[in-house]
Design an enzyme around this catalytic site. Structure first.
Site, PDB file in Angstrom:
ATOM      1  N   SER A  17       0.814  -1.213   0.000  1.00 34.91           N
ATOM      2  CA  SER A  17       0.000   0.000   0.000  1.00 34.91           C
ATOM      3  C   SER A  17       0.848   1.263   0.000  1.00 34.91           C
ATOM      4  O   SER A  17       1.950   1.305   0.574  1.00 34.91           O
ATOM      5  CB  SER A  17      -0.872  -0.004   1.257  1.00 34.91           C
ATOM      6  OG  SER A  17      -1.555   1.228   1.372  1.00 34.91           O
ATOM      7  N   TYR A  42      -2.124   0.459   9.805  1.00 41.28           N
ATOM      8  CA  TYR A  42      -2.337  -0.249   8.542  1.00 41.28           C
ATOM      9  C   TYR A  42      -1.063  -0.204   7.692  1.00 41.28           C
ATOM     10  O   TYR A  42      -0.550  -1.239   7.238  1.00 41.28           O
ATOM     11  CB  TYR A  42      -3.509   0.380   7.792  1.00 41.28           C
ATOM     12  CG  TYR A  42      -3.651  -0.120   6.377  1.00 41.28           C
ATOM     13  CD1 TYR A  42      -3.972  -1.449   6.123  1.00 41.28           C
ATOM     14  CD2 TYR A  42      -3.443   0.729   5.297  1.00 41.28           C
ATOM     15  CE1 TYR A  42      -4.085  -1.916   4.820  1.00 41.28           C
ATOM     16  CE2 TYR A  42      -3.557   0.272   4.000  1.00 41.28           C
ATOM     17  CZ  TYR A  42      -3.876  -1.051   3.771  1.00 41.28           C
ATOM     18  OH  TYR A  42      -3.981  -1.507   2.484  1.00 41.28           O
ATOM     19  N   LYS A  60       1.647  -3.360   6.602  1.00 38.78           N
ATOM     20  CA  LYS A  60       2.032  -3.696   5.225  1.00 38.78           C
ATOM     21  C   LYS A  60       3.554  -3.594   5.056  1.00 38.78           C
ATOM     22  O   LYS A  60       4.179  -4.421   4.407  1.00 38.78           O
ATOM     23  CB  LYS A  60       1.320  -2.758   4.244  1.00 38.78           C
ATOM     24  CG  LYS A  60      -0.182  -2.969   4.174  1.00 38.78           C
ATOM     25  CD  LYS A  60      -0.500  -4.292   3.509  1.00 38.78           C
ATOM     26  CE  LYS A  60      -1.976  -4.560   3.399  1.00 38.78           C
ATOM     27  NZ  LYS A  60      -2.286  -5.850   2.756  1.00 38.78           N
TER      28      LYS A  60
HETATM   29  N1  UFG Z   1     -12.659  11.075   2.669  1.00 40.05           N
HETATM   30  C1  UFG Z   1     -13.582  12.075   2.932  1.00 40.05           C
HETATM   31  N2  UFG Z   1     -14.883  11.707   3.110  1.00 40.05           N
HETATM   32  C2  UFG Z   1     -15.316  10.422   3.034  1.00 40.05           C
HETATM   33  C3  UFG Z   1     -14.361   9.424   2.757  1.00 40.05           C
HETATM   34  C4  UFG Z   1     -13.027   9.778   2.573  1.00 40.05           C
HETATM   35  O1  UFG Z   1     -13.244  13.245   3.021  1.00 40.05           O
HETATM   36  O2  UFG Z   1     -16.507  10.157   3.212  1.00 40.05           O
HETATM   37  C5  UFG Z   1     -11.243  11.445   2.466  1.00 40.05           C
HETATM   38  C6  UFG Z   1     -10.288  10.765   3.416  1.00 40.05           C
HETATM   39  O3  UFG Z   1     -10.207  11.438   4.636  1.00 40.05           O
HETATM   40  C7  UFG Z   1      -9.004  10.794   2.599  1.00 40.05           C
HETATM   41  C8  UFG Z   1      -9.498  10.660   1.140  1.00 40.05           C
HETATM   42  O4  UFG Z   1     -10.867  11.045   1.168  1.00 40.05           O
HETATM   43  O5  UFG Z   1      -8.388  12.048   2.735  1.00 40.05           O
HETATM   44  C9  UFG Z   1      -9.398   9.259   0.613  1.00 40.05           C
HETATM   45  O6  UFG Z   1      -9.982   8.386   1.595  1.00 40.05           O
HETATM   46  P1  UFG Z   1     -10.323   6.858   1.306  1.00 40.05           P
HETATM   47  O7  UFG Z   1     -10.916   6.320   2.561  1.00 40.05           O
HETATM   48  O8  UFG Z   1     -11.108   6.724   0.041  1.00 40.05           O
HETATM   49  O9  UFG Z   1      -8.907   6.210   1.015  1.00 40.05           O
HETATM   50  P2  UFG Z   1      -7.561   6.225   1.880  1.00 40.05           P
HETATM   51  O10 UFG Z   1      -6.595   7.110   1.122  1.00 40.05           O
HETATM   52  O11 UFG Z   1      -7.772   6.517   3.305  1.00 40.05           O
HETATM   53  O12 UFG Z   1      -7.124   4.706   1.829  1.00 40.05           O
HETATM   54  C10 UFG Z   1      -7.150   3.954   0.630  1.00 40.05           C
HETATM   55  C11 UFG Z   1      -7.323   2.486   1.001  1.00 40.05           C
HETATM   56  C12 UFG Z   1      -6.113   2.017   1.756  1.00 40.05           C
HETATM   57  C13 UFG Z   1      -4.844   2.378   1.006  1.00 40.05           C
HETATM   58  C14 UFG Z   1      -4.801   3.839   0.665  1.00 40.05           C
HETATM   59  C15 UFG Z   1      -3.575   4.155  -0.154  1.00 40.05           C
HETATM   60  O13 UFG Z   1      -8.476   2.301   1.816  1.00 40.05           O
HETATM   61  O14 UFG Z   1      -6.198   0.615   1.900  1.00 40.05           O
HETATM   62  O15 UFG Z   1      -5.959   4.179  -0.072  1.00 40.05           O
HETATM   63  O16 UFG Z   1      -3.578   5.527  -0.529  1.00 40.05           O
HETATM   64  F1  UFG Z   1      -3.762   2.105   1.753  1.00 40.05           F
END
Ligand code: UFG
Length: 330
Positions: free
Chosen positions: A120, A144, A148
């Protein structure tokens, strides 16, 4: 040959299992259906499904002894949520690290030689520069990412004592859906950005932005959204590469395009033709401000060529899937 796919009833695992099976491989999915979907078994008729934990030695010994033609494991299963990992660090270490160690030990004991690992972008932590290439320091800022990276660190040592050859793919943000609309992103609860925005569009509820005070151009987090089918294709290439005797190693896997939350939101408004109401909320713990990949290395070494790089195309595919599956898989 036969490929064991852990977590093949999940989002990335199911699309990849289908892509591998479409190349004429025999695919066995091992999934405990804790977050995976039982309905996917019916959607992938050419794939064999076994219910169980990838960390269960008895199940692994049973599978590896009965299915002697297994030469590769593609390991998707595990816990995958950055925010959740901040609340449940021990579970992330137990499942993602200790559980994967068990799988690797059983692979070594049964001479299963090839391992493709879902790593990741979260292993990098706060980016020192973007795009992030493979030489960028890895300093995860959430459990997390730590779990990884711990597996990544272990793999060369295990290989040195008879463990499998490996390719680890460091996904940036998997998004979109299969082009034919059969498989897509369904989590319960849904925490990911694009499905949450599109759910808000579909239902008329408000979408929450987690943090508008980040050190980015518009104050919201920037990510690199990669189409799920492009991501799946990288696994096919990694499998073939390992079978050809390609060196073990790790690759960053993204589109290389920065998209802030506000840009994703605007693109979703264009794709759906709907106004989506927004609530500006506080930051979500564990979120790095920017994660954007350089994927030059995998393009060069494995000849990976993404086909669906445009953010609007990614969101269109996700939107089609959501409209066809408003209640998830049924
Ligand atoms: N976000 C919002 N509102 C929401 C959901 C997400 O503002 O309702 C924001 C989060 O705070 C973050 C961004 O959108 O800033 C992306 O969030 P995601 O939850 O879609 O994805 P993440 O970047 O947290 O994580 C994903 C996968 C992980 C992986 C990561 C790598 O879930 O497994 O991408 O970048 F490690």
């Amino acid at each position: 040959m036969t490929v064991l796919v852990t977590g093949g009833a999940g989002y990335i695992g199911s699309v990849t299992a289908r892509a591998i099976e479409a190349r004429g491989e025999h695919v066995i999915v091992l999934d405990n259906f804790s977050t995976g979907h039982r309905q996917i078994e019916g959607l992938l008729p050419g794939v064999d499904f076994i219910e169980g934990d990838y960390s269960d030695r008895d199940i692994l010994q049973n599978i590896f002894s009965k299915k002697r033609a297994i030469d590769a494991v593609i390991h998707f299963a595990g816990m995958t949520l950055v925010g959740e990992s901040m609340d449940r660090p021990s579970d992330y270490v137990r499942m993602n690290f200790v559980g994967t160690l068990t799988l690797l030990e059983e692979m070594a004991a049964r001479n299963v030689h090839h391992f493709i690992f879902s790593s990741s972008a979260a292993t990098f932590g706060v980016a020192e520069q973007v795009p992030i290439d493979e030489k960028h320091p890895q300093r995860p800022i959430n459990p997390y990412g730590w779990s990884k990276k711990a597996v990544e660190d272990l793999l060369p040592y295990l290989k040195g004592v008879g463990g499998p050859a490996y390719i680890g793919l460091r996904y940036f943000n998997a998004a979109g859906a299969a082009r034919d609309g059969l498989l897509g992103e369904v989590h319960r609860p849904e925490t990911h950005l694009i499905p949450n925005i599109l759910n808000a569009a579909l239902t008329g509820s408000a979408f929450h932005i987690f943090g508008t005070d980040y050190p980015t151009d518009d104050g919201t987090c920037e990510r690199d959204y990669i189409h799920i089918e492009d991501l799946a294709e990288a696994h096919v290439l990694a499998l073939y590469a390992l079978r050809r005797g390609h060196d073990s190693g790790f690759y960053n896997l993204g589109n290389g395009q920065r998209a802030s939350i506000l840009r994703v939101l605007e693109t979703a408004r264009c794709v759906t033709g709907l106004s989506i109401s927004v609530i500006e909320s506080i930051r979500r713990p564990g979120d790095p401000p920017i994660l954007v990949a350089s994927s030059d290395r995998i393009k060069h070494d494995l000849n990976w060529k993404p086909q669906r790089e445009d953010l609007a195309v990614i969101i269109e595919d996700a939107w089609r899937f959501l409209r066809e599956h408003p209640d998830g898989y049924r």
